[in-house]
Scaffold this active site. Structure first.
Site, PDB file in Angstrom:
ATOM      1  N   ASP A 132       0.864  -1.190   0.000  1.00 32.99           N
ATOM      2  CA  ASP A 132       0.000   0.000   0.000  1.00 32.99           C
ATOM      3  C   ASP A 132       0.898   1.235   0.000  1.00 32.99           C
ATOM      4  O   ASP A 132       1.522   1.552   1.012  1.00 32.99           O
ATOM      5  CB  ASP A 132      -0.902   0.016   1.244  1.00 32.99           C
ATOM      6  CG  ASP A 132      -1.967  -1.080   1.223  1.00 32.99           C
ATOM      7  OD1 ASP A 132      -1.774  -2.076   0.491  1.00 32.99           O
ATOM      8  OD2 ASP A 132      -2.966  -0.949   1.961  1.00 32.99           O
ATOM      9  N   LYS A 177      -6.904   3.481  -2.831  1.00 33.99           N
ATOM     10  CA  LYS A 177      -7.256   3.428  -1.402  1.00 33.99           C
ATOM     11  C   LYS A 177      -7.464   4.838  -0.863  1.00 33.99           C
ATOM     12  O   LYS A 177      -6.731   5.757  -1.225  1.00 33.99           O
ATOM     13  CB  LYS A 177      -6.122   2.706  -0.670  1.00 33.99           C
ATOM     14  CG  LYS A 177      -6.204   2.681   0.849  1.00 33.99           C
ATOM     15  CD  LYS A 177      -5.034   1.884   1.427  1.00 33.99           C
ATOM     16  CE  LYS A 177      -4.884   2.076   2.922  1.00 33.99           C
ATOM     17  NZ  LYS A 177      -3.714   1.361   3.474  1.00 33.99           N
ATOM     18  N   LYS A 207     -10.102   0.288  -1.861  1.00 29.23           N
ATOM     19  CA  LYS A 207      -9.917   0.002  -0.435  1.00 29.23           C
ATOM     20  C   LYS A 207     -10.276   1.246   0.364  1.00 29.23           C
ATOM     21  O   LYS A 207      -9.758   2.327   0.108  1.00 29.23           O
ATOM     22  CB  LYS A 207      -8.465  -0.408  -0.146  1.00 29.23           C
ATOM     23  CG  LYS A 207      -8.196  -0.654   1.353  1.00 29.23           C
ATOM     24  CD  LYS A 207      -6.817  -1.220   1.587  1.00 29.23           C
ATOM     25  CE  LYS A 207      -6.446  -1.229   3.067  1.00 29.23           C
ATOM     26  NZ  LYS A 207      -5.111  -1.807   3.325  1.00 29.23           N
TER      27      LYS A 207
END
Length: 211
Positions: A89, A151, A180
């Site tokens: 991430d 995300k 996400k």
């Protein structure tokens, strides 16, 4: 809905020690969470603890500000994957996005995507610092750069996931991209709202709260 399989059980606090990280791994295995998400120094520990469990090892790169050099982010990602990370991430260079330096943002993401292969890459755009147009652009750039997810948040800035932002991100990418939602998800009700809005994964500081 089996919400557990959508949870990235996340411990990114600076003061988190080995015992805390291992407890998260045990909780994730017991509840069949998607992953345990940690800072990169803990990737070897987590990968070993989760080995054979089906729970993925996830880590954050260029965290939490995203303002590191592209080479530094790519190096961190490559090392994390070598250490056992299944998912990376990364945080975008938010200032560059605001400057409309879209080539920089795209190439920054792309470098991490390339360095992370074969791991999945999720791109943290920090929605609380962006306008609606910037959210749309950052989401599109993430897809152009070859990432797998976009995300919402680090959870370390001025705000976290919102239903509105998740919907906006979903509209800005193709069906190939996943979303996400992370930051401030502390109830099952809110988690279900985010999933209904289009989130595929949830980054949660305490996944047990949602069960």
């Amino acid at each position: 809905m089996d919400i557990a399989k959508k949870i990235d059980h996340t411990m990114l606090k600076a003061e988190a020690g080995k015992d805390s990280i291992l407890r998260y791994c045990e909780e994730a295995k017991a509840n069949h969470f998607a992953s345990v998400c940690v800072n990169t120094s803990y990737v070897p520990l987590v990968a070993k603890a989760l080995s054979g469990s089906g729970v993925k090892t996830c880590c954050v790169v260029g965290f939490p500000l995203g303002a590191m050099s592209t080479k530094a982010k790519a190096f961190e990602a490559k090392q994390a994957v070598a250490d056992g990370a299944d998912e990376v991430d990364m945080v975008i260079q938010i200032g560059a996005l605001k400057d409309k330096d879209y080539d920089y943002v795209r190439e920054d993401i792309k470098a991490v995507v390339e360095a992370s292969k074969p791991a999945i890459v999720k791109v943290i755009i920090e929605t609380c610092l962006l306008t609606k147009e910037e959210i749309k652009k950052a989401s599109a750039l993430s897809e152009e750069a070859g990432a797998d997810f976009v995300k919402t948040s680090t959870g370390f800035s001025t705000g976290g996931a919102t239903v509105e932002d998740v919907k906006l991100m979903k509209e800005s990418v193709s069906d190939k991209m996943q979303i996400k939602a992370s930051g401030g998800i502390r109830s099952r009700e809110f988690a279900e709202e985010l999933l209904a809005a289009g989130a595929d994964r949830l980054g949660v500081g305490n996944g047990l709260l949602l069960l």
